[in-house]
Design a protein around this motif. Sequence first.
Motif, PDB file in Angstrom:
ATOM      1  N   GLN A 212      24.016   5.038 -16.354  1.00  0.00           N
ATOM      2  CA  GLN A 212      24.655   4.064 -15.468  1.00  0.00           C
ATOM      3  C   GLN A 212      23.618   3.312 -14.646  1.00  0.00           C
ATOM      4  N   VAL A 213      23.760   1.996 -14.565  1.00  0.00           N
ATOM      5  CA  VAL A 213      22.898   1.200 -13.698  1.00  0.00           C
ATOM      6  C   VAL A 213      23.368   1.417 -12.267  1.00  0.00           C
ATOM      7  N   MET A 214      22.410   1.704 -11.367  1.00  0.00           N
ATOM      8  CA  MET A 214      22.735   2.038  -9.991  1.00  0.00           C
ATOM      9  C   MET A 214      22.191   0.984  -9.027  1.00  0.00           C
ATOM     10  N   ALA A 215      22.857   0.888  -7.865  1.00  0.00           N
ATOM     11  CA  ALA A 215      22.444  -0.027  -6.802  1.00  0.00           C
ATOM     12  C   ALA A 215      22.532   0.709  -5.474  1.00  0.00           C
ATOM     13  N   MET A 216      21.743   0.265  -4.501  1.00  0.00           N
ATOM     14  CA  MET A 216      21.735   0.910  -3.192  1.00  0.00           C
ATOM     15  C   MET A 216      22.511   0.066  -2.183  1.00  0.00           C
ATOM     16  N   LYS A 217      23.482   0.691  -1.533  1.00  0.00           N
ATOM     17  CA  LYS A 217      24.264   0.007  -0.516  1.00  0.00           C
ATOM     18  C   LYS A 217      23.409  -0.145   0.738  1.00  0.00           C
ATOM     19  N   SER A 218      23.331  -1.354   1.244  1.00  0.00           N
ATOM     20  CA  SER A 218      22.442  -1.639   2.367  1.00  0.00           C
ATOM     21  C   SER A 218      22.899  -0.987   3.672  1.00  0.00           C
ATOM     22  N   THR A 219      24.178  -0.657   3.795  1.00  0.00           N
ATOM     23  CA  THR A 219      24.670  -0.094   5.055  1.00  0.00           C
ATOM     24  C   THR A 219      24.463   1.408   5.185  1.00  0.00           C
ATOM     25  N   ASP A 220      24.386   2.146   4.072  1.00  0.00           N
ATOM     26  CA  ASP A 220      24.211   3.603   4.187  1.00  0.00           C
ATOM     27  C   ASP A 220      23.039   4.164   3.381  1.00  0.00           C
ATOM     28  N   GLY A 221      22.386   3.348   2.558  1.00  0.00           N
ATOM     29  CA  GLY A 221      21.219   3.788   1.805  1.00  0.00           C
ATOM     30  C   GLY A 221      21.518   4.705   0.636  1.00  0.00           C
ATOM     31  N   LYS A 222      22.792   4.878   0.291  1.00  0.00           N
ATOM     32  CA  LYS A 222      23.180   5.729  -0.846  1.00  0.00           C
ATOM     33  C   LYS A 222      23.315   4.874  -2.100  1.00  0.00           C
ATOM     34  N   LEU A 223      23.230   5.536  -3.257  1.00  0.00           N
ATOM     35  CA  LEU A 223      23.385   4.827  -4.523  1.00  0.00           C
ATOM     36  C   LEU A 223      24.839   4.839  -4.971  1.00  0.00           C
TER      37      LEU A 223
ATOM     38  N   TYR B  42      26.311   0.069 -10.030  1.00  0.00           N
ATOM     39  CA  TYR B  42      26.066  -1.364  -9.894  1.00  0.00           C
ATOM     40  C   TYR B  42      27.342  -2.144 -10.172  1.00  0.00           C
ATOM     41  N   SER B  43      27.540  -3.225  -9.413  1.00  0.00           N
ATOM     42  CA  SER B  43      28.683  -4.112  -9.629  1.00  0.00           C
ATOM     43  C   SER B  43      28.211  -5.548  -9.520  1.00  0.00           C
ATOM     44  N   GLU B  44      28.439  -6.339 -10.544  1.00  0.00           N
ATOM     45  CA  GLU B  44      27.997  -7.733 -10.538  1.00  0.00           C
ATOM     46  C   GLU B  44      28.623  -8.508  -9.380  1.00  0.00           C
ATOM     47  N   GLU B  45      29.855  -8.163  -9.022  1.00  0.00           N
ATOM     48  CA  GLU B  45      30.551  -8.840  -7.926  1.00  0.00           C
ATOM     49  C   GLU B  45      30.386  -8.109  -6.599  1.00  0.00           C
ATOM     50  N   GLY B  46      29.561  -7.072  -6.550  1.00  0.00           N
ATOM     51  CA  GLY B  46      29.427  -6.247  -5.361  1.00  0.00           C
ATOM     52  C   GLY B  46      28.827  -6.972  -4.167  1.00  0.00           C
ATOM     53  N   THR B  47      29.008  -6.362  -2.995  1.00  0.00           N
ATOM     54  CA  THR B  47      28.423  -6.867  -1.760  1.00  0.00           C
ATOM     55  C   THR B  47      27.571  -5.760  -1.148  1.00  0.00           C
TER      56      THR B  47
ATOM     57  N   ILE C  32      22.644  -5.651  -6.700  1.00  0.00           N
ATOM     58  CA  ILE C  32      21.220  -5.672  -7.022  1.00  0.00           C
ATOM     59  C   ILE C  32      20.837  -4.311  -7.598  1.00  0.00           C
ATOM     60  N   PRO C  33      20.681  -4.214  -8.911  1.00  0.00           N
ATOM     61  CA  PRO C  33      20.361  -2.918  -9.520  1.00  0.00           C
ATOM     62  C   PRO C  33      18.958  -2.448  -9.160  1.00  0.00           C
ATOM     63  N   ILE C  34      18.818  -1.124  -8.987  1.00  0.00           N
ATOM     64  CA  ILE C  34      17.482  -0.599  -8.686  1.00  0.00           C
ATOM     65  C   ILE C  34      16.989   0.397  -9.733  1.00  0.00           C
TER      66      ILE C  34
ATOM     67  N   VAL D  80      22.272   2.012 -21.879  1.00  0.00           N
ATOM     68  CA  VAL D  80      22.531   1.559 -20.518  1.00  0.00           C
ATOM     69  C   VAL D  80      24.002   1.222 -20.328  1.00  0.00           C
ATOM     70  N   VAL D  81      24.571   1.705 -19.213  1.00  0.00           N
ATOM     71  CA  VAL D  81      25.986   1.510 -18.891  1.00  0.00           C
ATOM     72  C   VAL D  81      26.095   0.638 -17.643  1.00  0.00           C
ATOM     73  N   GLY D  82      26.966  -0.362 -17.691  1.00  0.00           N
ATOM     74  CA  GLY D  82      27.282  -1.108 -16.479  1.00  0.00           C
ATOM     75  C   GLY D  82      26.722  -2.507 -16.386  1.00  0.00           C
ATOM     76  N   ILE D  83      26.094  -3.010 -17.435  1.00  0.00           N
ATOM     77  CA  ILE D  83      25.572  -4.383 -17.428  1.00  0.00           C
ATOM     78  C   ILE D  83      26.016  -5.082 -18.707  1.00  0.00           C
ATOM     79  N   SER D  84      26.439  -6.329 -18.563  1.00  0.00           N
ATOM     80  CA  SER D  84      26.713  -7.168 -19.723  1.00  0.00           C
ATOM     81  C   SER D  84      25.441  -7.946 -20.027  1.00  0.00           C
ATOM     82  N   PHE D  85      24.768  -7.562 -21.097  1.00  0.00           N
ATOM     83  CA  PHE D  85      23.481  -8.171 -21.421  1.00  0.00           C
ATOM     84  C   PHE D  85      23.609  -9.614 -21.909  1.00  0.00           C
ATOM     85  N   GLU D  86      24.795  -9.969 -22.384  1.00  0.00           N
ATOM     86  CA  GLU D  86      25.001 -11.323 -22.893  1.00  0.00           C
ATOM     87  C   GLU D  86      25.175 -12.330 -21.766  1.00  0.00           C
TER      88      GLU D  86
END
Length: 126
Positions: free
Chosen positions: A38-49, A52-57, A62-64, A93-99
Motif C-alpha cells: 500500500q502507498v502511504m502518506a503522512m497526515k500533517s496534523t498528527d504525523g501518523k501514516l 494514500y488518497s489522491e483526493e486527500g487533504t 502526498i505519498p511518502i 504497489v496498491v493505491g495508485i493509478s499509474f495511468e
Amino acid sequence: MSRVVRERVEPKKLVLKRYRGDKSYIIAGSETEVKHGQVMAMKSTDGKLYAYSEEGTEGLNIPIGVYTGVSKKSTTDFGGSITTFADVSKTEVVGISFETNFTAVIELQKMGTYVIEEIEGKEVNE
C-alpha cells in the motif's frame, strides 16, 4: 487483562530491491485494511501514516513510501515499516493509478522509492 493471540501468517514478499533499510512509522488505526504494498502518506496534523488518497487533504495526497509489512486491519495505531531508497515492482504497489496519477509517482521518487515495470535478478532465500 491483556491477551496475546499468536497467528501464523505467511507474509507475501514485496518484489523490491533495497538500497537502504526500511523506516518505522506509526500507522493510524482504521476500519480498512492496510495492504502489503500500500502507498502511504503522512497526515500533517498528527504525523501518523494513512493510506494514500489522491483526493486527500492534510498531506494524505502526498505519498511518502510503500508499506512493507504484512497486510493488517487494526482499529488501534500500530508500528509498521515503509520503503526508503528502493526499487519496487509496479505490479506489487496498491493505491495508485499509474495511468492517470503521475504526480504520485514523482512524489514517491522524491522520497527515494522508484516504481518500475519489472525487477530483474535472482531469488535469494532468506
